[in-house]
Design a protein around this motif. Structure first.
Motif, PDB file in Angstrom:
ATOM      1  N   LYS A  34       0.824  -1.204   0.000  1.00 21.27           N
ATOM      2  CA  LYS A  34       0.000   0.000   0.000  1.00 21.27           C
ATOM      3  C   LYS A  34       0.863   1.261   0.000  1.00 21.27           C
ATOM      4  CE  LYS A  34      -3.992   2.146   2.212  1.00 21.27           C
ATOM      5  NZ  LYS A  34      -4.706   2.211   0.919  1.00 21.27           N
ATOM      6  N   GLU A  35       0.507   2.170  -0.892  1.00 24.41           N
ATOM      7  CA  GLU A  35       1.289   3.395  -1.044  1.00 24.41           C
ATOM      8  C   GLU A  35       1.007   4.370   0.099  1.00 24.41           C
ATOM      9  OE1 GLU A  35       0.167   1.612  -4.981  1.00 24.41           O
ATOM     10  OE2 GLU A  35      -0.969   2.335  -3.235  1.00 24.41           O
ATOM     11  N   THR A  36       1.927   5.276   0.304  1.00 25.73           N
ATOM     12  CA  THR A  36       1.771   6.293   1.352  1.00 25.73           C
ATOM     13  C   THR A  36       1.451   7.666   0.785  1.00 25.73           C
ATOM     14  OG1 THR A  36       4.154   6.744   1.340  1.00 25.73           O
ATOM     15  CG2 THR A  36       3.348   5.057   2.882  1.00 25.73           C
ATOM     16  N   SER A  37       1.404   7.785  -0.550  1.00 28.15           N
ATOM     17  CA  SER A  37       1.105   9.078  -1.172  1.00 28.15           C
ATOM     18  C   SER A  37       0.487   8.866  -2.544  1.00 28.15           C
ATOM     19  CB  SER A  37       2.370   9.935  -1.297  1.00 28.15           C
ATOM     20  OG  SER A  37       3.255   9.362  -2.237  1.00 28.15           O
ATOM     21  N   LEU A  38      -0.117   9.924  -3.061  1.00 21.00           N
ATOM     22  CA  LEU A  38      -0.694   9.860  -4.406  1.00 21.00           C
ATOM     23  C   LEU A  38       0.392   9.710  -5.465  1.00 21.00           C
ATOM     24  CD1 LEU A  38      -3.466  12.619  -4.127  1.00 21.00           C
ATOM     25  CD2 LEU A  38      -3.748  10.127  -4.073  1.00 21.00           C
ATOM     26  N   ASP A  39       1.558  10.295  -5.208  1.00 19.89           N
ATOM     27  CA  ASP A  39       2.667  10.163  -6.157  1.00 19.89           C
ATOM     28  C   ASP A  39       3.112   8.699  -6.272  1.00 19.89           C
ATOM     29  OD1 ASP A  39       2.715  12.830  -6.809  1.00 19.89           O
ATOM     30  OD2 ASP A  39       4.276  13.335  -5.345  1.00 19.89           O
ATOM     31  N   GLU A  40       3.145   8.006  -5.154  1.00 23.91           N
ATOM     32  CA  GLU A  40       3.503   6.589  -5.184  1.00 23.91           C
ATOM     33  C   GLU A  40       2.467   5.791  -5.950  1.00 23.91           C
ATOM     34  OE1 GLU A  40       4.457   4.610  -1.556  1.00 23.91           O
ATOM     35  OE2 GLU A  40       5.817   6.183  -0.887  1.00 23.91           O
ATOM     36  N   GLN A  41       1.201   6.119  -5.739  1.00 25.43           N
ATOM     37  CA  GLN A  41       0.136   5.428  -6.470  1.00 25.43           C
ATOM     38  C   GLN A  41       0.291   5.647  -7.967  1.00 25.43           C
ATOM     39  OE1 GLN A  41      -3.717   6.675  -4.964  1.00 25.43           O
ATOM     40  NE2 GLN A  41      -3.951   4.754  -3.818  1.00 25.43           N
ATOM     41  N   ARG A  42       0.554   6.895  -8.342  1.00 22.21           N
ATOM     42  CA  ARG A  42       0.693   7.213  -9.775  1.00 22.21           C
ATOM     43  C   ARG A  42       1.881   6.469 -10.371  1.00 22.21           C
ATOM     44  NH1 ARG A  42       3.148  11.281 -13.016  1.00 22.21           N
ATOM     45  NH2 ARG A  42       1.858  11.782 -14.846  1.00 22.21           N
ATOM     46  N   TYR A  43       2.990   6.415  -9.629  1.00 24.76           N
ATOM     47  CA  TYR A  43       4.184   5.716 -10.129  1.00 24.76           C
ATOM     48  C   TYR A  43       3.920   4.232 -10.309  1.00 24.76           C
ATOM     49  CZ  TYR A  43       8.872   3.751 -10.308  1.00 24.76           C
ATOM     50  OH  TYR A  43       9.989   3.040 -10.683  1.00 24.76           O
ATOM     51  N   ASN A  44       3.125   3.632  -9.452  1.00 28.54           N
ATOM     52  CA  ASN A  44       2.845   2.199  -9.547  1.00 28.54           C
ATOM     53  C   ASN A  44       1.953   1.847 -10.737  1.00 28.54           C
ATOM     54  OD1 ASN A  44       4.412   1.473  -7.396  1.00 28.54           O
ATOM     55  ND2 ASN A  44       2.737   1.451  -5.896  1.00 28.54           N
ATOM     56  N   ARG A  45       1.223   2.826 -11.262  1.00 30.34           N
ATOM     57  CA  ARG A  45       0.384   2.573 -12.445  1.00 30.34           C
ATOM     58  C   ARG A  45       1.229   2.791 -13.703  1.00 30.34           C
ATOM     59  NH1 ARG A  45      -3.189   5.837  -9.191  1.00 30.34           N
ATOM     60  NH2 ARG A  45      -2.738   7.636 -10.523  1.00 30.34           N
ATOM     61  N   ARG A  46       2.104   1.838 -13.979  1.00 34.57           N
ATOM     62  CA  ARG A  46       3.103   2.043 -15.030  1.00 34.57           C
ATOM     63  C   ARG A  46       3.325   0.778 -15.844  1.00 34.57           C
ATOM     64  NH1 ARG A  46       5.628   0.579 -10.419  1.00 34.57           N
ATOM     65  NH2 ARG A  46       7.538  -0.691 -10.554  1.00 34.57           N
ATOM     66  N   VAL A  47       4.055   0.969 -16.959  1.00 30.86           N
ATOM     67  CA  VAL A  47       4.561  -0.141 -17.768  1.00 30.86           C
ATOM     68  C   VAL A  47       6.073   0.028 -17.856  1.00 30.86           C
ATOM     69  CG1 VAL A  47       4.750  -1.012 -20.135  1.00 30.86           C
ATOM     70  CG2 VAL A  47       2.507  -0.684 -19.113  1.00 30.86           C
ATOM     71  N   THR A  48       6.792  -1.073 -17.651  1.00 27.62           N
ATOM     72  CA  THR A  48       8.252  -1.046 -17.702  1.00 27.62           C
ATOM     73  C   THR A  48       8.749  -2.025 -18.748  1.00 27.62           C
ATOM     74  OG1 THR A  48       8.379  -2.694 -15.936  1.00 27.62           O
ATOM     75  CG2 THR A  48       8.455  -0.372 -15.284  1.00 27.62           C
ATOM     76  N   PHE A  49      10.058  -1.955 -19.024  1.00 24.04           N
ATOM     77  CA  PHE A  49      10.644  -2.764 -20.097  1.00 24.04           C
ATOM     78  C   PHE A  49      11.900  -3.478 -19.603  1.00 24.04           C
ATOM     79  CE2 PHE A  49       8.465   0.899 -21.736  1.00 24.04           C
ATOM     80  CZ  PHE A  49       7.635   0.357 -22.713  1.00 24.04           C
TER      81      PHE A  49
END
Length: 244
Positions: free
Chosen positions: A226-241
């Motif tokens: 569980k994230e502690t901030s909205l920025d962490e939440q936004r970063y987790n909604r990602r695609v990586t390579f």
């Protein structure tokens, strides 16, 4: 004409050059039979000049000219005891070429390229690093992103470069696209959402002309802390390579 040909190929394999050399001798002899001796002198002069040019690459004279290999400016070469040592950096095509062409010369028994860097390998490593640093972010609960066109174009360009470099080096390559989500919602739903996000990026690459044989997709395989901030939440909604 024979003499001119000899001058052009004087640094080519000996058999071909000496065949032209013999032809020039025969041509000069015929000319001397049908022309006045005075007019045939230039032919003999250029014949001797061509012979001298040939002898410059005679290993018995110790004057073999390694410039015949047309090395790029980033390469240094030395020839000693029939071992050609090459240092610096060069592209795959030139490295493969010198391996093949050097076999035509008796002056070279061995090539040492242990200190020669492959510029294509360096470029491939740098491009892989750039792609693996790329991240495409998604809004909450969405499996598509219409606002990241520049990121998509940049990723597609990097993927193409990686594939081209790997093929040039005869190396297999697979690019793994992995989707992620934040901690919101049920895990099973997030697994599906993360896979959809990875597939969305993959479909963009396919539509850009990249073959599916080089691409693999994967969703998240464990719940997210569980994230502690909205920025962490936004970063987790990602695609990586990841390049394999």
């Amino acid at each position: 004409l024979a003499i001119n040909e000899i001058e052009k190929v004087a640094k080519f394999p000996k058999l071909y050059v000496y065949a032209l050399y013999f032809l020039s001798i025969f041509s000069a002899y015929i000319a001397s039979r049908h022309l006045k001796f005075f007019y045939s002198l230039p032919l003999f002069y250029y014949l001797i000049l061509s012979m001298t040019t040939l002898r410059l690459n005679d290993p018995k004279k110790g004057l073999f000219d390694i410039s015949v290999f047309n090395a790029p400016a980033s390469v240094s070469m030395t020839l000693k005891n029939k071992q050609l040592t090459i240092t610096g950096e060069a592209a795959t095509d030139w490295i493969n070429s010198i391996k093949t062409v050097s076999r035509n010369y008796d002056e070279i028994n061995e090539i040492d390229i242990s200190q020669l860097q492959n510029s294509d390998e360096r470029q491939l490593s740098a491009t892989i690093e750039s792609l693996q640093n790329e991240i495409i972010l998604f809004d909450a609960a969405l499996s598509f992103n219409y606002s990241a066109n520049e990121s998509f174009k940049r990723v597609a360009d990097l993927v193409r470069k990686i594939i081209d470099s790997a093929n040039k080096l005869s190396r297999p390559v697979k690019i793994l696209i992995k989707g992620h989500t934040d901690s919101t919602g049920q895990f099973k739903d997030n697994v599906y959402l993360s896979l959809e996000r990875a597939d969305y990026v993959a479909q963009y690459l396919f539509n850009s002309g990249i073959s599916p044989e080089y691409i693999a997709i994967k969703g998240m395989d464990a719940p997210v802390k569980k994230e502690t901030s909205l920025d962490e939440q936004r970063y987790n909604r990602r695609v990586t390579f990841n390049v394999q």
